[in-house]
Scaffold this motif. Sequence first.
Motif, PDB file in Angstrom:
ATOM      1  N   UNK A 181       0.805  -1.191  -0.054  1.00  0.00           N
ATOM      2  CA  UNK A 181      -0.107   0.019  -0.054  1.00  0.00           C
ATOM      3  C   UNK A 181       0.963   1.333  -0.024  1.00  0.00           C
ATOM      4  N   UNK A 182       2.019   1.159   0.500  1.00  0.00           N
ATOM      5  CA  UNK A 182       2.903   2.184   0.539  1.00  0.00           C
ATOM      6  C   UNK A 182       4.066   2.482  -0.643  1.00  0.00           C
ATOM      7  N   UNK A 183       4.092   1.251  -1.540  1.00  0.00           N
ATOM      8  CA  UNK A 183       5.093   1.366  -2.391  1.00  0.00           C
ATOM      9  C   UNK A 183       4.608   1.174  -3.975  1.00  0.00           C
ATOM     10  N   UNK A 184       4.872   2.029  -4.732  1.00  0.00           N
ATOM     11  CA  UNK A 184       4.467   1.855  -6.123  1.00  0.00           C
ATOM     12  C   UNK A 184       5.424   1.585  -7.001  1.00  0.00           C
ATOM     13  N   UNK A 185       5.342   0.675  -7.832  1.00  0.00           N
ATOM     14  CA  UNK A 185       6.514   0.084  -8.458  1.00  0.00           C
ATOM     15  C   UNK A 185       6.504   0.438  -9.924  1.00  0.00           C
ATOM     16  N   UNK A 186       7.666   0.708 -10.626  1.00  0.00           N
ATOM     17  CA  UNK A 186       7.477   0.832 -11.947  1.00  0.00           C
ATOM     18  C   UNK A 186       8.751   0.057 -12.385  1.00  0.00           C
ATOM     19  N   UNK A 187       8.093  -0.684 -13.399  1.00  0.00           N
ATOM     20  CA  UNK A 187       9.293  -2.033 -13.809  1.00  0.00           C
ATOM     21  C   UNK A 187       9.199  -1.932 -15.417  1.00  0.00           C
TER      22      UNK A 187
END
Length: 268
Positions: A181-187
């Motif tokens: 809920x506290x991390x937005x990942x871009x891969x």
Amino acid sequence: MTRIALVVSDVDGTLLTKDKILTDDAKAAVGKLHAAGIGFTIVSSRPTIGMGFLVAPLGITLPIGAFNGSSIVDAQLKPVAQHLIPSAVAKRCIDLLTDHGVDIWLFTNDKWLTRNPEGEYTAHEQRTIKHDPTIVTDFTPYIGQACKIVGASSDAALLQRCEAEMQQAVGNQAIAVRSQTYYLDVTPPGHDKGTFVVDIAERLGVSLENVATIGDMQNDLPMFAKSGVSFAMGNASDDVKARATNVTETNERDGFARAMDIVLKTGR
């Protein structure tokens, strides 16, 4: 239930407790999988540098998926297949997160870079991946090496809005999804936990219907979709549970081990 030949597990919120502990029951469950001839490996949003501490306790010999499966490394953490975020897209992501006032991390294959050593989740990430960040004033020299970009914030609603905006901003040029809920990942585009499961199954000559996956977050859904059997942790949200074929206990109640008990009953 389908007879299982391979198990692929998420790490945080699944294999580990909220305090990042690998329980004795979890280790014992994986040992039983090995003894039964059932393959086992892990895939995570974690960087490569944050996966190594699990290899020996779990006896992992198969390739491992880092950065949501966009990088595949062997059990010695040497790259087998690695993909990067396109440079222009990486810059766009950093600009968007900066505009929203979200703490930004950039991960290369062997470094964790941040402009803010006092970020609210920096100490948490240090404990989680057992690695210290490299402090930089500018991400520009590293944009061409970006395996993953993370926006970190305790404001869950803000991060959810960022996720929607990021998905629109990157389109099909990257994957943007919250791993917590506290991390937005871009891969990198075209690679996720689902493609990792397909790759490992092909390497082992295992049919996807004989693969079991287990996880707790939206970024685990692609591997649920590819595997014959899937387990959502009891701590997962209702929408994640709805997309799994089974729901187990929470990660605080050894849900991983309980799920493996079910897998072991099916044999190979």
